[in-house]
Scaffold this motif. Structure first.
Motif, short mmCIF file in Angstrom:
data_model
loop_
_atom_site.label_atom_id
_atom_site.label_comp_id
_atom_site.label_asym_id
_atom_site.label_seq_id
_atom_site.Cartn_x
_atom_site.Cartn_y
_atom_site.Cartn_z
N GLN A 202 -1.81 -31.20 8.53
CA GLN A 202 -3.18 -31.12 9.03
C GLN A 202 -4.22 -31.53 7.98
N ARG A 203 -3.75 -31.92 6.78
CA ARG A 203 -4.67 -32.28 5.71
C ARG A 203 -4.87 -33.78 5.62
N GLU A 204 -6.07 -34.14 5.23
CA GLU A 204 -6.38 -35.55 5.02
C GLU A 204 -5.56 -36.08 3.84
N ALA A 205 -5.09 -37.31 3.98
CA ALA A 205 -4.36 -37.94 2.88
C ALA A 205 -5.33 -38.25 1.74
N GLU A 206 -4.79 -38.26 0.51
CA GLU A 206 -5.57 -38.59 -0.67
C GLU A 206 -5.03 -39.87 -1.29
N VAL A 208 -3.19 -42.07 -3.62
CA VAL A 208 -2.08 -41.62 -4.45
C VAL A 208 -2.40 -41.66 -5.94
N HIS A 209 -3.12 -42.69 -6.39
CA HIS A 209 -3.40 -42.81 -7.83
C HIS A 209 -4.51 -41.87 -8.29
N GLU A 210 -5.25 -41.29 -7.34
CA GLU A 210 -6.32 -40.36 -7.68
C GLU A 210 -5.90 -38.90 -7.46
N PHE A 211 -4.71 -38.72 -6.91
CA PHE A 211 -4.24 -37.37 -6.62
C PHE A 211 -3.95 -36.62 -7.91
#
Length: 232
Positions: A202-206, A208-211
């Protein structure tokens, strides 16, 4: 939609597979062993058991902390690597929220998950289920267990405490809250990777390189290095 969830943020190693609204499988162990050498074999074993190929995955969800500095870093690094390699989204969920959701889904009151942070401190936050969904009442934080217990006592409400480190802090909590302090049994102290996958779905994707993980505080070695630099 097939989601792989990964939690290495504490001693518990959890791997889950979610297919739409069905938890296909979970791997959980609570051992003081090196996650770095165990997590990939656990992922491979669970995926083979569930007949899921890497190309079938549509999202990676990871417990992003707080917890063990090394444990959080291992899980986040593997999750980011898989998401980047497979070119699929990544999402993070608070490790404390996963524990709260695992322990208190059917508890009518507040939920305080906790991890020991040494020297009388805990990582914790306050959560509550409303209309079947978990919500954050007080932000995750690093706090003295005794101070946290006194703060919760002011709410004059039942609080469910969960976590494998309860034994370390249970006396201080009980002294402050009395009968309003409720404690999970052994099966409620392990965060469930299936629950992590459900929350992450249910969470928005982030990007990947900024996660980035949420350590809440710096690792001791890093904090000492920064302190030394500031003194120069």
């Amino acid at each position: 939609m097939k989601i792989l969830s990964i939690d290495t943020s504490n001693y518990v190693l959890g791997i889950g597979l979610l297919d739409d609204n069905v938890v296909m499988g979970e791997y959980i162990s609570n051992l003081k062993k090196n996650h770095s050498v165990r997590v990939m074999p656990a992922i491979q074993s669970l995926m083979e058991e569930c007949s899921v190929a890497p190309g079938d995955l549509t999202k990676i969800v990871v417990a992003k902390g707080p917890g063990s500095y090394t444990g959080v870093r291992i899980g986040v690094t593997i999750a980011k690597t898989l998401a980047w390699t497979l070119n699929i989204p990544i999402a993070g969920v608070s490790s404390l929220e996963v524990l709260a959701a695992s322990a208190g889904r059917y508890f009518d009151g507040f939920i305080s998950p906790l991890f020991d942070a040494r020297r009388g401190q805990i990582y914790t936050g306050l959560y509550q289920f409303k209309d079947g969904s978990i919500r954050k009442v007080i932000e995750d934080q690093l706090v003295m267990a005794s101070d946290w217990a006194l703060r919760l006592n002011e709410m004059q409400a039942d609080v469910l405490f969960a976590g494998n480190d309860l034994g370390i802090h249970q006396q201080a909590i009980t002294e402050a809250l009395g009968a309003r302090a409720k404690f999970t049994g052994p099966t409620g102290n392990n965060p469930r990777p299936g629950e992590l996958a459900v929350l992450g779905s249910q969470r928005e994707a982030e990007p990947v390189h900024e996660f980035v993980p949420n350590y809440i505080r710096l690792a001791e070695a890093e904090a000492k290095w920064i302190e030394a630099q500031n003194k120069k």
